[in-house]
Write a protein that holds these residues in place. Structure first.
Motif, short mmCIF file in Angstrom:
data_model
loop_
_atom_site.label_atom_id
_atom_site.label_comp_id
_atom_site.label_asym_id
_atom_site.label_seq_id
_atom_site.Cartn_x
_atom_site.Cartn_y
_atom_site.Cartn_z
N TYR A 196 0.81 -1.21 0.00
CA TYR A 196 0.00 0.00 0.00
C TYR A 196 0.85 1.27 0.00
O TYR A 196 0.43 2.29 -0.57
CB TYR A 196 -1.01 -0.02 1.14
CG TYR A 196 -2.09 -1.05 0.87
CD1 TYR A 196 -2.92 -0.92 -0.24
CD2 TYR A 196 -2.26 -2.15 1.69
CE1 TYR A 196 -3.88 -1.86 -0.52
CE2 TYR A 196 -3.23 -3.10 1.41
CZ TYR A 196 -4.04 -2.96 0.31
OH TYR A 196 -5.00 -3.89 0.02
N ASN A 199 1.78 1.70 -3.59
CA ASN A 199 0.60 2.17 -4.32
C ASN A 199 0.39 3.66 -4.10
O ASN A 199 0.16 4.42 -5.04
CB ASN A 199 -0.61 1.36 -3.88
CG ASN A 199 -1.85 1.71 -4.67
OD1 ASN A 199 -2.61 2.58 -4.26
ND2 ASN A 199 -2.04 1.04 -5.78
N GLN A 200 0.50 4.11 -2.85
CA GLN A 200 0.33 5.53 -2.53
C GLN A 200 1.40 6.38 -3.18
O GLN A 200 1.11 7.44 -3.74
CB GLN A 200 0.39 5.75 -1.02
CG GLN A 200 -0.92 5.59 -0.32
CD GLN A 200 -0.78 6.00 1.15
OE1 GLN A 200 0.28 5.86 1.76
NE2 GLN A 200 -1.86 6.50 1.71
N SER A 205 3.24 5.81 -5.80
CA SER A 205 3.21 5.85 -7.26
C SER A 205 2.08 6.72 -7.77
O SER A 205 2.17 7.25 -8.88
CB SER A 205 3.07 4.44 -7.83
OG SER A 205 1.75 3.96 -7.61
N ALA A 262 -0.71 5.75 -8.73
CA ALA A 262 -1.40 5.06 -9.82
C ALA A 262 -1.98 3.76 -9.31
O ALA A 262 -1.76 3.37 -8.17
CB ALA A 262 -0.40 4.78 -10.95
N LEU A 263 -2.72 3.11 -10.18
CA LEU A 263 -3.21 1.78 -9.84
C LEU A 263 -2.03 0.83 -10.01
O LEU A 263 -1.72 0.37 -11.12
CB LEU A 263 -4.37 1.38 -10.75
CG LEU A 263 -5.60 2.27 -10.65
CD1 LEU A 263 -6.65 1.87 -11.68
CD2 LEU A 263 -6.17 2.22 -9.24
N PHE A 264 -1.36 0.55 -8.93
CA PHE A 264 -0.08 -0.14 -9.01
C PHE A 264 0.15 -0.96 -7.75
O PHE A 264 -0.09 -0.50 -6.63
CB PHE A 264 1.04 0.89 -9.14
CG PHE A 264 2.42 0.32 -8.95
CD1 PHE A 264 3.01 -0.41 -9.96
CD2 PHE A 264 3.10 0.52 -7.77
CE1 PHE A 264 4.28 -0.94 -9.78
CE2 PHE A 264 4.36 -0.01 -7.58
CZ PHE A 264 4.95 -0.74 -8.59
N PHE A 265 0.60 -2.17 -7.92
CA PHE A 265 1.11 -2.99 -6.82
C PHE A 265 2.49 -3.49 -7.25
O PHE A 265 2.67 -3.92 -8.38
CB PHE A 265 0.21 -4.18 -6.51
CG PHE A 265 -1.08 -3.80 -5.83
CD1 PHE A 265 -1.08 -3.01 -4.71
CD2 PHE A 265 -2.29 -4.25 -6.32
CE1 PHE A 265 -2.27 -2.66 -4.07
CE2 PHE A 265 -3.48 -3.91 -5.69
CZ PHE A 265 -3.46 -3.12 -4.57
#
Length: 64
Positions: free
Chosen positions: A24, A27-28, A30, A32-35
């Motif tokens: 998380y 994700n924050q 970046s 973006a919708l990213f893992f």
């Protein structure tokens, strides 16, 4: 982005906490919708403790 390797905690509960935090936060940051790509390798804590008790530090280093 590179792949992150993580040696799990002393059990699934602590490993889950590490995993969630890394995922998380990435994700924050970046935005973006990213893992991230993440590999978890769990160790047997009882083996680690036995090696520490026997002061087998070279064995422990090899194990980890």
């Amino acid at each position: 982005m590179k792949k992150l390797g993580l040696i799990g905690g002393t059990g699934p509960e602590s490993t889950l906490l590490y995993y969630r935090k890394f995922v998380y936060q990435a994700n924050q940051r970046s935005g973006a919708l990213f893992f991230p790509k993440l590999t978890i390798d769990s160790v047997n804590v009882y083996d680690v403790l036995a090696m520490c008790e026997q002061q087998d530090y070279s064995g422990l280093v090899s194990y980890l």
